[in-house]
Scaffold this motif. Structure first.
Motif, mmCIF file in Angstrom:
data_model
loop_
_atom_site.group_PDB
_atom_site.id
_atom_site.type_symbol
_atom_site.label_atom_id
_atom_site.label_comp_id
_atom_site.label_asym_id
_atom_site.label_seq_id
_atom_site.Cartn_x
_atom_site.Cartn_y
_atom_site.Cartn_z
ATOM 1 N N VAL A 111 45.558 48.884 38.066
ATOM 2 C CA VAL A 111 45.453 47.962 36.756
ATOM 3 C C VAL A 111 45.726 46.700 37.222
ATOM 4 C CG1 VAL A 111 46.063 47.488 34.505
ATOM 5 C CG2 VAL A 111 45.927 49.838 35.096
ATOM 6 N N THR A 112 44.603 45.783 36.961
ATOM 7 C CA THR A 112 44.805 44.344 37.289
ATOM 8 C C THR A 112 44.705 43.434 35.948
ATOM 9 O OG1 THR A 112 43.331 44.485 39.292
ATOM 10 C CG2 THR A 112 43.761 42.419 38.461
ATOM 11 N N ARG A 113 45.728 42.749 35.900
ATOM 12 C CA ARG A 113 45.824 41.699 34.547
ATOM 13 C C ARG A 113 45.664 40.408 35.254
ATOM 14 N NH1 ARG A 113 51.413 42.146 31.913
ATOM 15 N NH2 ARG A 113 50.185 41.273 29.942
ATOM 16 N N GLY A 114 45.230 39.428 34.568
ATOM 17 C CA GLY A 114 44.926 38.219 34.950
ATOM 18 C C GLY A 114 43.584 37.959 35.639
ATOM 19 N N GLY A 115 43.540 36.684 35.907
ATOM 20 C CA GLY A 115 42.214 36.447 36.607
ATOM 21 C C GLY A 115 40.899 36.294 35.976
ATOM 22 N N GLU A 116 40.569 36.302 34.616
ATOM 23 C CA GLU A 116 39.577 36.525 33.900
ATOM 24 C C GLU A 116 38.748 35.213 34.172
ATOM 25 O OE1 GLU A 116 40.256 38.495 29.970
ATOM 26 O OE2 GLU A 116 41.719 37.319 29.964
ATOM 27 N N ASP A 117 38.967 34.010 34.479
ATOM 28 C CA ASP A 117 38.481 32.705 34.573
ATOM 29 C C ASP A 117 38.817 31.860 35.719
ATOM 30 O OD1 ASP A 117 39.590 31.935 31.400
ATOM 31 O OD2 ASP A 117 40.513 31.011 33.527
ATOM 32 N N GLU A 118 38.334 30.870 36.174
ATOM 33 C CA GLU A 118 38.738 30.090 37.530
ATOM 34 C C GLU A 118 40.028 29.410 37.035
ATOM 35 O OE1 GLU A 118 35.477 27.329 38.068
ATOM 36 O OE2 GLU A 118 34.191 28.762 38.885
ATOM 37 N N ASP A 119 40.322 28.977 35.826
ATOM 38 C CA ASP A 119 41.467 28.445 35.290
ATOM 39 C C ASP A 119 42.698 29.366 35.213
ATOM 40 O OD1 ASP A 119 39.931 26.489 32.907
ATOM 41 O OD2 ASP A 119 40.070 26.080 34.819
ATOM 42 N N ASP A 120 42.576 30.676 35.371
ATOM 43 C CA ASP A 120 43.709 31.494 35.710
ATOM 44 C C ASP A 120 44.522 31.314 36.894
ATOM 45 O OD1 ASP A 120 44.335 34.171 33.874
ATOM 46 O OD2 ASP A 120 45.233 34.295 36.038
ATOM 47 N N ALA A 121 45.719 31.404 36.763
ATOM 48 C CA ALA A 121 46.807 30.990 37.951
ATOM 49 C C ALA A 121 46.725 32.095 38.943
ATOM 50 C CB ALA A 121 47.990 30.752 37.246
ATOM 51 N N GLY A 122 46.427 33.240 38.352
ATOM 52 C CA GLY A 122 46.414 34.402 39.464
ATOM 53 C C GLY A 122 46.263 35.857 39.040
ATOM 54 N N GLN A 123 46.317 36.730 39.548
ATOM 55 C CA GLN A 123 46.279 38.105 39.338
ATOM 56 C C GLN A 123 47.430 38.858 39.636
ATOM 57 O OE1 GLN A 123 42.610 39.499 41.041
ATOM 58 N NE2 GLN A 123 41.389 39.381 39.137
ATOM 59 N N GLU A 124 47.673 40.052 38.976
ATOM 60 C CA GLU A 124 48.823 40.918 39.243
ATOM 61 C C GLU A 124 48.309 42.330 39.310
ATOM 62 O OE1 GLU A 124 53.006 42.100 39.953
ATOM 63 O OE2 GLU A 124 51.421 40.870 41.042
ATOM 64 N N ILE A 125 48.961 43.335 40.258
ATOM 65 C CA ILE A 125 48.374 44.770 40.065
ATOM 66 C C ILE A 125 49.377 45.616 39.880
ATOM 67 C CG2 ILE A 125 46.338 44.322 41.336
ATOM 68 C CD1 ILE A 125 48.016 45.614 43.757
ATOM 69 N N VAL A 143 51.615 33.744 36.534
ATOM 70 C CA VAL A 143 51.119 34.962 37.126
ATOM 71 C C VAL A 143 51.629 36.074 36.245
ATOM 72 C CG1 VAL A 143 50.977 36.594 38.988
ATOM 73 C CG2 VAL A 143 50.896 34.270 39.313
ATOM 74 N N PRO A 144 50.728 36.839 35.454
ATOM 75 C CA PRO A 144 51.293 37.892 34.574
ATOM 76 C C PRO A 144 51.623 39.201 35.197
ATOM 77 C CG PRO A 144 48.986 38.070 34.599
ATOM 78 C CD PRO A 144 49.510 37.157 35.555
ATOM 79 N N MET A 145 52.993 38.945 35.741
ATOM 80 C CA MET A 145 53.558 40.157 36.726
ATOM 81 C C MET A 145 54.076 41.157 35.725
ATOM 82 S SD MET A 145 55.561 38.128 39.767
ATOM 83 C CE MET A 145 56.964 37.974 39.092
#
Length: 510
Positions: free
Chosen positions: A364-378, A479-481
């Motif tokens: 499951v990945t959260r974050g990273g929906e658009d260019e302004d998002d700071a990052g993703q977390e799995i 980052v939505p850790m």
């Protein structure tokens, strides 16, 4: 010789009589009545063993261990013995004189003194080794230890969480990877006095991966061995299923998955079940969900894919079914899966294949929906068996934890209890009614007053099967850790077979 025979017979008779009396005592209920000979009585376990992997080698990490045993179980305290629970380093350390000091000078971590109140230990991750320990007496039934590590940056950045597990001989892990951007280590920890011998097998999209380095791995007594999975494959593979088998001894096994771009988390074993497969607790704001499935059986299986959402079940558009070939790992990206609400994956085999075992998991990945998002977390969620009686998740905070309750087929009722915090407070509980084919999120049940980490305990009250997961989250610099954990039954009780006195076993045939 003729004189010895009556003496030996008498000794044997006394011993057998003692054995019969002991069995009879075990199967006598608390009210003094003997249960029916056709019904096994469930009794609290007397001893529980747990194994925790080494959290992290990152100097930036901080690890929190939370130990807890639910209140209300009599455990082994009824025999008048003392109850204790604590963890010691799983790896023996030698002083300058070459003396094994494990167990002599080591102070147990998160030692419990009574059921119903959690104990927390926090330390730099590099100071926490692999751990193993036992709980006895009244502290044994349902004893759980949560290990949560926060790494704010650098390699392995993320919120990594798992519940320390009971040692066993076989494990299946879905959703592991040997891709170039992934560093996946399987941690093999031996809590016992004798060495263990372990075999590792990897299955990719084309079947078994031929390797010699994963065979006959020795895990010494009270030791832990991490194995980098990419060293077992001749070329990178994005999706792999791992089988861990101990042919001698028993071990704890967990996979630490580190992604260069998407963070890190633990992958815990998937339940190898037949029939309906459930992966509970996908958060509503998931931006990507990748499903991996595998069958170790001899037959292929075709699975219908459904989502148990907040109010009903639905089929994800364009992904109505998944074909899983025997011995081959199958993966698929599920786009726009949750429709903004928490949900659980329900995989149902087509008619005629209900007896084919399936292991599965999602990334499951959260974050990273658009260019302004700071990052993703799995984070990772494995398929899990339903909670038969009770399950507990320790280490929740007042604002960072969500419990997911799924009734995949029939309506059900559960009782959820928030324990006191590690720094005080009083328990709070709630009865939750689950509609069939739905997932209910509980994020507002906390102890009254007090402070500190607490535990959430789920008890089945009535109805059909219930699957449970828990999410912890801690945003860090945009980052939505987060970490996801499927909860299994705590096995706090064991079925004691019925017995009766039978003095005929004392009769010796001439």
């Amino acid at each position: 010789m003729s004189l010895n025979r009556p003496v030996l017979a008498l000794v044997g008779a006394v011993t057998a009589l003692a054995a019969v009396s002991a069995v009879a005592a075990v199967t006598t209920s608390a009210d003094g009545k003997t249960p029916s000979a056709s019904v096994a009585e469930r009794r609290p376990v007397q001893r529980s063993t747990l194994v925790c992997p080494q959290p992290s080698t990152s100097e930036l990490g901080e690890t929190h261990l939370t130990a807890f045993t639910p209140a209300g179980g009599s455990g082994g305290g009824s025999d008048g013995g003392e109850a204790e629970a604590g963890l010691l380093p799983a790896v023996s350390t030698l002083d300058n004189g070459g003396t094994d000091r494990r167990g002599e000078d080591a102070e147990p971590l998160v030692p419990l003194t009574e059921p119903g109140t959690p104990v927390v230990h926090s330390a730099d991750s590099t100071e926490v080794p692999a751990l193993s320990g036992t709980a006895t007496g009244a502290l044994a039934p349902g004893w759980t230890v949560q290990q949560t590590t926060v790494i704010p940056g650098g390699g392995g950045r993320g919120l990594l969480g798992l519940a320390c597990s009971a040692p066993d001989t076989r494990f299946w892990f879905a959703a592991v990877s040997t891709a170039e951007e992934r560093l996946d280590y399987v941690h093999l920890t031996n809590p016992d006095e004798a060495p263990a011998t372990v075999d590792l097998q990897l299955y990719g999209p084309d079947g078994l991966v031929e390797t010699e380095s994963g065979t006959g791995i020795t895990v010494p007594a009270h030791s832990t061995v991490p194995v980098l999975l990419s060293t077992l494959t001749p070329e990178p593979l994005e999706d792999v299923t791992l089988h861990v088998a101990a042919r001698a001894g028993r071990i704890g096994a967990q996979v630490q998955a580190l992604d260069e771009e998407r963070g890190a988390d633990w992958i815990t074993p998937s339940a190898g079940t037949t029939g309906t497969v459930v992966i509970p607790g996908i958060p509503g704001d998931a931006t990507e969900v990748r499903l991996t499935a595998f069958t170790p059986g001899d037959s292929d299986v075709r699975l219908s894919v459904a989502l148990a959402g907040a109010s009903s079940s639905f089929t994800p558009a364009g992904q109505e079914a998944l074909q899983v070939k025997s011995g081959m790992t199958t993966s698929v990206e599920l786009k726009d899966l949750t429709r903004g609400e928490p949900a659980s994956l329900v995989l149902t085999p087509e008619e005629g294949t209900a007896d084919v075992p399936v292991v599965a998991a999602v990334r499951v990945t959260r974050g990273g929906e658009d260019e302004d998002d700071a990052g993703q977390e799995i984070a990772f969620l494995p398929s899990t068996a339903p909670v038969q009686e009770r399950a507990t998740a320790a280490g929740s905070g007042r604002k960072d934890g969500t419990l997911f309750l799924t009734a995949p087929g029939e309506a059900a009722k559960v009782k959820v209890t928030a324990s006191p915090g590690a720094e005080g407070g009083t328990p709070a509980d709630r009865t939750v009614e689950l509609e069939p084919g739905t997932t209910t999120a509980v994020d507002d049940l906390v102890p009254e007053g007090g402070d500190g980490r607490f535990a959430l305990t789920v008890e089945r009250v009535s109805g059909g099967p219930v699957h449970v997961a828990r999410m912890l989250e801690q945003p860090e610099d945009g980052v939505p850790m987060f970490t996801l954990q499927a909860l299994s039954d705590d096995r706090g009780t064991v079925a004691v077979p019925p017995a009766r006195e039978d003095l005929s076993i004392l009769t010796e045939d001439d």
